[in-house]
Design a protein around this motif. Structure first.
Motif, PDB file in Angstrom:
ATOM      1  N   VAL A   1      33.206  81.447  82.472  1.00 29.79           N
ATOM      2  CA  VAL A   1      34.342  80.991  81.675  1.00 29.79           C
ATOM      3  C   VAL A   1      35.655  81.365  82.345  1.00 29.79           C
ATOM      4  O   VAL A   1      35.755  82.382  83.033  1.00 29.79           O
ATOM      5  N   GLY A   2      36.670  80.549  82.088  1.00 31.32           N
ATOM      6  CA  GLY A   2      38.012  80.838  82.584  1.00 31.32           C
ATOM      7  C   GLY A   2      38.953  79.707  82.237  1.00 31.32           C
ATOM      8  O   GLY A   2      38.535  78.658  81.730  1.00 31.32           O
ATOM      9  N   GLY A   3      40.232  79.894  82.474  1.00 31.43           N
ATOM     10  CA  GLY A   3      41.210  78.840  82.225  1.00 31.43           C
ATOM     11  C   GLY A   3      41.258  78.419  80.779  1.00 31.43           C
ATOM     12  O   GLY A   3      41.410  79.250  79.878  1.00 31.43           O
ATOM     13  N   ASP A   4      41.088  77.115  80.530  1.00 36.52           N
ATOM     14  CA  ASP A   4      41.186  76.562  79.178  1.00 36.52           C
ATOM     15  C   ASP A   4      39.847  76.518  78.451  1.00 36.52           C
ATOM     16  O   ASP A   4      39.743  75.882  77.393  1.00 36.52           O
ATOM     17  N   ASN A   5      38.827  77.179  78.987  1.00 34.87           N
ATOM     18  CA  ASN A   5      37.478  77.042  78.431  1.00 34.87           C
ATOM     19  C   ASN A   5      37.078  78.146  77.451  1.00 34.87           C
ATOM     20  O   ASN A   5      35.927  78.168  76.999  1.00 34.87           O
ATOM     21  N   TRP A   6      37.992  79.040  77.110  1.00 38.60           N
ATOM     22  CA  TRP A   6      37.605  80.153  76.233  1.00 38.60           C
ATOM     23  C   TRP A   6      37.261  79.688  74.816  1.00 38.60           C
ATOM     24  O   TRP A   6      36.287  80.139  74.225  1.00 38.60           O
ATOM     25  N   VAL A   7      38.075  78.791  74.272  1.00 35.24           N
ATOM     26  CA  VAL A   7      37.778  78.281  72.925  1.00 35.24           C
ATOM     27  C   VAL A   7      36.504  77.431  72.924  1.00 35.24           C
ATOM     28  O   VAL A   7      35.623  77.632  72.076  1.00 35.24           O
TER      29      VAL A   7
ATOM     30  N   VAL B   1      26.107  86.900  77.831  1.00 37.49           N
ATOM     31  CA  VAL B   1      26.846  87.553  78.910  1.00 37.49           C
ATOM     32  C   VAL B   1      27.902  86.580  79.445  1.00 37.49           C
ATOM     33  O   VAL B   1      27.569  85.478  79.890  1.00 37.49           O
ATOM     34  N   ILE B   2      29.154  87.001  79.384  1.00 39.00           N
ATOM     35  CA  ILE B   2      30.273  86.168  79.820  1.00 39.00           C
ATOM     36  C   ILE B   2      30.732  86.622  81.198  1.00 39.00           C
ATOM     37  O   ILE B   2      31.200  87.748  81.375  1.00 39.00           O
ATOM     38  N   PHE B   3      30.605  85.748  82.188  1.00 44.57           N
ATOM     39  CA  PHE B   3      31.062  86.032  83.551  1.00 44.57           C
ATOM     40  C   PHE B   3      32.412  85.337  83.758  1.00 44.57           C
ATOM     41  O   PHE B   3      32.559  84.152  83.431  1.00 44.57           O
ATOM     42  N   THR B   4      33.377  86.055  84.316  1.00 41.41           N
ATOM     43  CA  THR B   4      34.702  85.480  84.511  1.00 41.41           C
ATOM     44  C   THR B   4      35.459  86.248  85.584  1.00 41.41           C
ATOM     45  O   THR B   4      35.180  87.430  85.825  1.00 41.41           O
ATOM     46  N   GLU B   5      36.412  85.564  86.234  1.00 43.85           N
ATOM     47  CA  GLU B   5      37.294  86.249  87.171  1.00 43.85           C
ATOM     48  C   GLU B   5      38.547  86.749  86.459  1.00 43.85           C
ATOM     49  O   GLU B   5      39.404  87.387  87.059  1.00 43.85           O
ATOM     50  N   GLU B   6      38.651  86.463  85.135  1.00 42.22           N
ATOM     51  CA  GLU B   6      39.810  86.848  84.341  1.00 42.22           C
ATOM     52  C   GLU B   6      39.516  88.122  83.541  1.00 42.22           C
ATOM     53  O   GLU B   6      38.382  88.610  83.511  1.00 42.22           O
ATOM     54  N   ASP B   7      40.550  88.647  82.855  1.00 42.87           N
ATOM     55  CA  ASP B   7      40.344  89.840  82.035  1.00 42.87           C
ATOM     56  C   ASP B   7      39.931  89.437  80.619  1.00 42.87           C
ATOM     57  O   ASP B   7      39.700  88.262  80.341  1.00 42.87           O
TER      58      ASP B   7
ATOM     59  N   GLU C   1      28.519  90.553  76.143  1.00 42.50           N
ATOM     60  CA  GLU C   1      28.960  91.404  77.242  1.00 42.50           C
ATOM     61  C   GLU C   1      29.977  90.683  78.118  1.00 42.50           C
ATOM     62  O   GLU C   1      29.928  89.453  78.249  1.00 42.50           O
ATOM     63  N   TYR C   2      30.852  91.460  78.691  1.00 45.71           N
ATOM     64  CA  TYR C   2      31.870  90.931  79.616  1.00 45.71           C
ATOM     65  C   TYR C   2      31.554  91.428  81.018  1.00 45.71           C
ATOM     66  O   TYR C   2      31.353  92.626  81.236  1.00 45.71           O
ATOM     67  N   VAL C   3      31.481  90.491  81.984  1.00 43.32           N
ATOM     68  CA  VAL C   3      31.243  90.861  83.378  1.00 43.32           C
ATOM     69  C   VAL C   3      32.326  90.210  84.237  1.00 43.32           C
ATOM     70  O   VAL C   3      32.449  88.979  84.264  1.00 43.32           O
ATOM     71  N   ASN C   4      33.105  91.034  84.901  1.00 43.85           N
ATOM     72  CA  ASN C   4      34.160  90.519  85.767  1.00 43.85           C
ATOM     73  C   ASN C   4      33.604  90.210  87.149  1.00 43.85           C
ATOM     74  O   ASN C   4      32.877  91.012  87.738  1.00 43.85           O
ATOM     75  N   ILE C   5      33.897  89.012  87.653  1.00 44.26           N
ATOM     76  CA  ILE C   5      33.495  88.649  89.008  1.00 44.26           C
ATOM     77  C   ILE C   5      34.475  89.306  89.970  1.00 44.26           C
ATOM     78  O   ILE C   5      35.668  89.000  89.939  1.00 44.26           O
ATOM     79  N   PRO C   6      34.028  90.238  90.804  1.00 42.63           N
ATOM     80  CA  PRO C   6      34.943  90.929  91.714  1.00 42.63           C
ATOM     81  C   PRO C   6      35.717  89.943  92.582  1.00 42.63           C
ATOM     82  O   PRO C   6      35.168  88.951  93.063  1.00 42.63           O
ATOM     83  N   LEU C   7      36.996  90.208  92.764  1.00 40.80           N
ATOM     84  CA  LEU C   7      37.851  89.286  93.500  1.00 40.80           C
ATOM     85  C   LEU C   7      37.346  89.048  94.914  1.00 40.80           C
ATOM     86  O   LEU C   7      37.407  87.933  95.429  1.00 40.80           O
TER      87      LEU C   7
ATOM     88  N   ILE D   1      35.973  67.311  93.238  1.00 37.56           N
ATOM     89  CA  ILE D   1      36.374  67.073  91.856  1.00 37.56           C
ATOM     90  C   ILE D   1      36.335  68.359  91.042  1.00 37.56           C
ATOM     91  O   ILE D   1      36.703  68.359  89.873  1.00 37.56           O
ATOM     92  N   PHE D   2      35.909  69.462  91.659  1.00 36.81           N
ATOM     93  CA  PHE D   2      35.872  70.732  90.953  1.00 36.81           C
ATOM     94  C   PHE D   2      36.572  71.798  91.785  1.00 36.81           C
ATOM     95  O   PHE D   2      36.468  71.814  93.005  1.00 36.81           O
ATOM     96  N   PRO D   3      37.277  72.725  91.130  1.00 37.59           N
ATOM     97  CA  PRO D   3      37.874  73.838  91.865  1.00 37.59           C
ATOM     98  C   PRO D   3      36.807  74.845  92.268  1.00 37.59           C
ATOM     99  O   PRO D   3      35.671  74.805  91.784  1.00 37.59           O
ATOM    100  N   LYS D   4      37.179  75.753  93.149  1.00 35.66           N
ATOM    101  CA  LYS D   4      36.242  76.752  93.647  1.00 35.66           C
ATOM    102  C   LYS D   4      35.573  77.536  92.512  1.00 35.66           C
ATOM    103  O   LYS D   4      34.383  77.855  92.574  1.00 35.66           O
ATOM    104  N   ALA D   5      36.332  77.829  91.469  1.00 34.42           N
ATOM    105  CA  ALA D   5      35.803  78.647  90.372  1.00 34.42           C
ATOM    106  C   ALA D   5      34.558  78.042  89.739  1.00 34.42           C
ATOM    107  O   ALA D   5      33.691  78.763  89.237  1.00 34.42           O
ATOM    108  N   MET D   6      34.443  76.715  89.787  1.00 35.40           N
ATOM    109  CA  MET D   6      33.335  76.062  89.108  1.00 35.40           C
ATOM    110  C   MET D   6      31.989  76.368  89.751  1.00 35.40           C
ATOM    111  O   MET D   6      30.953  76.256  89.125  1.00 35.40           O
TER     112      MET D   6
END
Length: 303
Positions: free
Chosen positions: A9-15, A36-42, A64-70, A85-90
């Protein structure tokens, strides 16, 4: 038995992710879940600010929250300069099996733009003893050119039931990243997974009812039987645009998502005054002007 479900998850996808988790818990009351929620965000987002409200839906789950290390995120291959058609995060989802804390034997990966309509017990009971991934067909069979038999079915990576140990042991992540680096496919992680797993005969194609892509009606592969029986559909996947929360979205398949969104704290997240007739009129009026029509089409699909 506790079932593990992972989201990226990230960006506008939290809701949308919150709505997906809500529907998962609401329609599987007899299952125990580890989400388990994986994200590069806080964690400062609408999902975690309201996660306690999910306790009113289900009484046996954890989140659970798991941060993807930068450094791991930045190490991913750059997206292709053309046709991407997709950014790297996808395609950071390829990292998930190697980042799992307390790794489960298997887990269900879901894109944030999914909605669970019915029990997933049958899917969770499916054996993965001989394959790494079980996944449903994509709308289009893009298997050609992947050095795979044309009788194979290209699958969609937005919903995958995964044998985590087998994934790690057979080095699926580095093999897919290498494929992306060398070939730079437009559907990056998805095409890489199809090429790598099909070449190994390591994927089980399951029923589209576990990944009912919202564009089947317009772009259905005639060789695949798809049913819009909502009582039998396990998972709807709102891949592409419009999404249910866009003005342009209109129809029963989108109304399912809106009905669940209304049960969450985010009932005002989606447009309240959708007017498809106005959109249709504008499109028709701009048909003689191709460039303006194309610009309007892009705007309408993303609002």
């Amino acid at each position: 038995m506790r079932e593990t479900v992972a989201y990226l998850v990230g960006g506008d996808n939290w809701v949308p992710c919150f709505v997906s988790v809500y529907s998962l818990l609401d329609n599987n009351p007899d299952s125990t879940f580890r989400v388990v929620i994986f994200t590069e965000e806080d964690r400062s987002n609408k999902f975690f600010a309201n996660v306690d409200l999910l306790e009113g839906v289900h009484d046996d789950f954890t989140v659970e929250y798991v941060n993807i290390p930068l450094d791991r995120f930045n190490a991913l291959p750059e997206e292709p300069e053309k046709n991407a058609i997709f950014p790297k995060a996808m395609y950071a989802k390829l990292l998930i099996p190697e980042l799992f804390p307390d790794p489960p034997e298997q887990f269900l990966y879901l894109d944030a733009d999914t909605l669970i309509l019915n029990s997933l017990t049958e899917l969770f009971e499916r054996s993965l003893s001989e394959v790494t991934v079980a996944a449903a067909p994509d709308v289009k069979n893009r298997i050609g050119g992947l050095d795979v038999g044309l009788n194979r079915q290209y699958f969609n990576a937005g919903v995958m039931y995964v044998d985590l140990n087998r994934w790690v042991e057979t080095e699926v992540t580095p093999t897919c990243l290498d494929f992306i680096q060398r070939h730079k496919p437009s559907y990056m992680d998805q095409t890489a997974l199809n090429a790598v797993l099909h070449r190994r005969d390591d994927v089980d194609i399951i029923s589209p009812k576990y990944n009912l892509i919202r564009s089947w009606e317009e772009n259905a592969d005639e060789n695949i039987e798809v049913s819009f029986d909502w009582d039998d559909t396990g998972i709807i996947h709102y891949a592409g645009v419009p999404k249910p929360w866009h003005y342009r979205a209109n129809g029963e398949i989108f109304d399912h998502w809106l009905s669940y969104c209304d049960k969450t704290p985010f009932g005002d997240f989606y447009p309240q005054h959708r007017n498809p007739k106005f959109v249709e009129y504008t499109e028709k009026a701009l048909e003689p002007f191709p460039r303006l029509h194309a610009m309007a089409e892009c705007i309408y699909q993303n609002i």
